[in-house]
Design an enzyme around this catalytic site. Structure first.
Site, short mmCIF file in Angstrom:
data_model
loop_
_atom_site.label_atom_id
_atom_site.label_comp_id
_atom_site.label_asym_id
_atom_site.label_seq_id
_atom_site.Cartn_x
_atom_site.Cartn_y
_atom_site.Cartn_z
N ASP A 1 0.86 -1.19 0.00
CA ASP A 1 0.00 0.00 0.00
C ASP A 1 0.89 1.24 0.00
O ASP A 1 1.88 1.32 0.72
CB ASP A 1 -0.90 -0.02 1.24
CG ASP A 1 -2.05 0.96 1.13
OD1 ASP A 1 -3.20 0.51 1.16
OD2 ASP A 1 -1.80 2.19 1.04
N ILE A 2 0.52 2.22 -0.84
CA ILE A 2 1.33 3.42 -1.01
C ILE A 2 1.29 4.31 0.24
O ILE A 2 2.18 5.14 0.45
CB ILE A 2 0.84 4.21 -2.26
CG1 ILE A 2 1.92 5.10 -2.82
CG2 ILE A 2 -0.42 5.00 -1.99
CD1 ILE A 2 1.61 5.59 -4.24
N ASN B 1 -12.94 -3.33 2.60
CA ASN B 1 -14.00 -2.32 2.59
C ASN B 1 -14.84 -2.45 1.32
O ASN B 1 -14.28 -2.67 0.23
CB ASN B 1 -13.38 -0.93 2.65
CG ASN B 1 -12.55 -0.72 3.91
OD1 ASN B 1 -12.92 -1.21 4.97
ND2 ASN B 1 -11.44 -0.03 3.80
N GLN C 1 -14.68 2.22 1.17
CA GLN C 1 -13.94 1.80 -0.02
C GLN C 1 -13.63 3.01 -0.90
O GLN C 1 -14.53 3.67 -1.40
CB GLN C 1 -14.74 0.77 -0.82
CG GLN C 1 -13.96 0.21 -2.02
CD GLN C 1 -14.71 -0.92 -2.73
OE1 GLN C 1 -15.91 -1.14 -2.52
NE2 GLN C 1 -13.99 -1.63 -3.58
N HIS D 1 -10.24 -5.36 -2.95
CA HIS D 1 -8.90 -5.57 -2.40
C HIS D 1 -8.99 -5.90 -0.92
O HIS D 1 -9.90 -5.45 -0.23
CB HIS D 1 -8.00 -4.35 -2.61
CG HIS D 1 -8.61 -3.06 -2.13
ND1 HIS D 1 -9.55 -2.38 -2.86
CD2 HIS D 1 -8.43 -2.36 -0.99
CE1 HIS D 1 -9.92 -1.29 -2.21
NE2 HIS D 1 -9.26 -1.25 -1.06
N PHE D 2 -8.04 -6.67 -0.48
CA PHE D 2 -7.88 -6.97 0.95
C PHE D 2 -6.64 -6.25 1.44
O PHE D 2 -5.59 -6.29 0.79
CB PHE D 2 -7.71 -8.48 1.18
CG PHE D 2 -8.98 -9.26 1.05
CD1 PHE D 2 -9.49 -9.59 -0.20
CD2 PHE D 2 -9.67 -9.68 2.17
CE1 PHE D 2 -10.67 -10.32 -0.33
CE2 PHE D 2 -10.85 -10.41 2.07
CZ PHE D 2 -11.35 -10.73 0.82
N HIS D 3 -6.76 -5.61 2.59
CA HIS D 3 -5.61 -5.01 3.28
C HIS D 3 -5.07 -6.05 4.27
O HIS D 3 -5.85 -6.60 5.05
CB HIS D 3 -6.03 -3.80 4.12
CG HIS D 3 -6.63 -2.67 3.35
ND1 HIS D 3 -5.93 -1.51 3.11
CD2 HIS D 3 -7.85 -2.49 2.80
CE1 HIS D 3 -6.72 -0.66 2.44
NE2 HIS D 3 -7.88 -1.23 2.24
P1 5GP Z 1 -9.79 1.37 0.50
O1 5GP Z 1 -10.09 2.59 1.32
O2 5GP Z 1 -10.41 1.44 -0.86
O3 5GP Z 1 -10.10 0.09 1.23
O4 5GP Z 1 -8.22 1.37 0.34
C1 5GP Z 1 -7.55 1.77 -0.80
C2 5GP Z 1 -6.07 1.67 -0.50
O5 5GP Z 1 -5.36 1.77 -1.72
C3 5GP Z 1 -5.55 2.81 0.41
O6 5GP Z 1 -4.97 2.22 1.58
C4 5GP Z 1 -4.53 3.53 -0.44
O7 5GP Z 1 -3.39 3.94 0.27
C5 5GP Z 1 -4.18 2.49 -1.50
N1 5GP Z 1 -3.81 3.07 -2.79
C6 5GP Z 1 -4.53 3.98 -3.49
N2 5GP Z 1 -3.90 4.29 -4.64
C7 5GP Z 1 -2.76 3.54 -4.67
C8 5GP Z 1 -1.70 3.42 -5.61
O8 5GP Z 1 -1.65 4.05 -6.65
N3 5GP Z 1 -0.71 2.54 -5.29
C9 5GP Z 1 -0.72 1.80 -4.14
N4 5GP Z 1 0.32 0.98 -3.94
N5 5GP Z 1 -1.71 1.90 -3.23
C10 5GP Z 1 -2.72 2.76 -3.49
#
Ligand code: 5GP
Ligand code: ZN
Length: 134
Positions: A29-30, A83, A90, A96-98
């Site tokens: 995750d970035i 999420n 989300q 996606h899974f964290h």
């Molecule tokens: P969500 O809130 O949708 O469950 O989480 C999305 C996740 O994707 C966030 O933790 C965010 O930091 C990560 N993310 C968003 N854009 C990018 C990207 O371009 N590269 C990477 N590696 N992670 C990303």
């Protein structure tokens, strides 16, 4: 389609990849909650866990487990978060899974408030959900 994770899969946007095969991809995750925070995604675009075909979800969740085992080697605990939809937190509409490594005293807290059922309500919810699951 303007999906950032599809762009990562196609190689149009770079990522710190830790695993890939024909069906699934894992990358860092970035904007991690802790260092090593990894995302696991299917290569096919599906928005949420409600949309992804079961066989593909199985491959995703097996990689989630594999990543968790690896991250646990250098951490004290693991959170797996997934999420769905905007009200569910989300931000990226590609399932996606964290997998987040946790450490004693890393001071992260779930700031979830708790509510109570009114009298009899718990049984209404139980019955409704049980019926819909039939
Ligand atoms: P969500 O809130 O949708 O469950 O989480 C999305 C996740 O994707 C966030 O933790 C965010 O930091 C990560 N993310 C968003 N854009 C990018 C990207 O371009 N590269 C990477 N590696 N992670 C990303
Ligand atoms: Zn996508």
């Amino acid at each position: 389609m303007d999906c950032i994770f599809c762009k990562i899969i196609k190689g149009e946007v770079p990522c710190s990849k830790v695993y890939e095969d024909d069906d699934v991809l894992a990358f860092l995750d970035i904007s991690p909650n802790n260092k090593g925070h990894t995302l696991v995604i299917p290569k096919q675009h599906h928005e949420t866990i409600l949309d992804i075909p079961d066989e593909l979800l199985k491959k995703v969740i097996m990689l989630v487990k594999k990543v968790s085992i690896v991250l646990k080697k250098d951490s004290d605990g693991i959170n797996i978060l997934q999420n769905n939809y905007k009200p569910g937190g989300q931000l990226v509409p590609h399932i996606h899974f964290h997998i987040i490594p946790r450490f004693e005293n890393d001071n992260h807290k779930f700031e979830w408030s708790h509510i109570k059922y009114e009298d009899g309500e718990v049984e209404q919810y139980r019955q409704k959900i049980e019926n819909l699951l039939k």
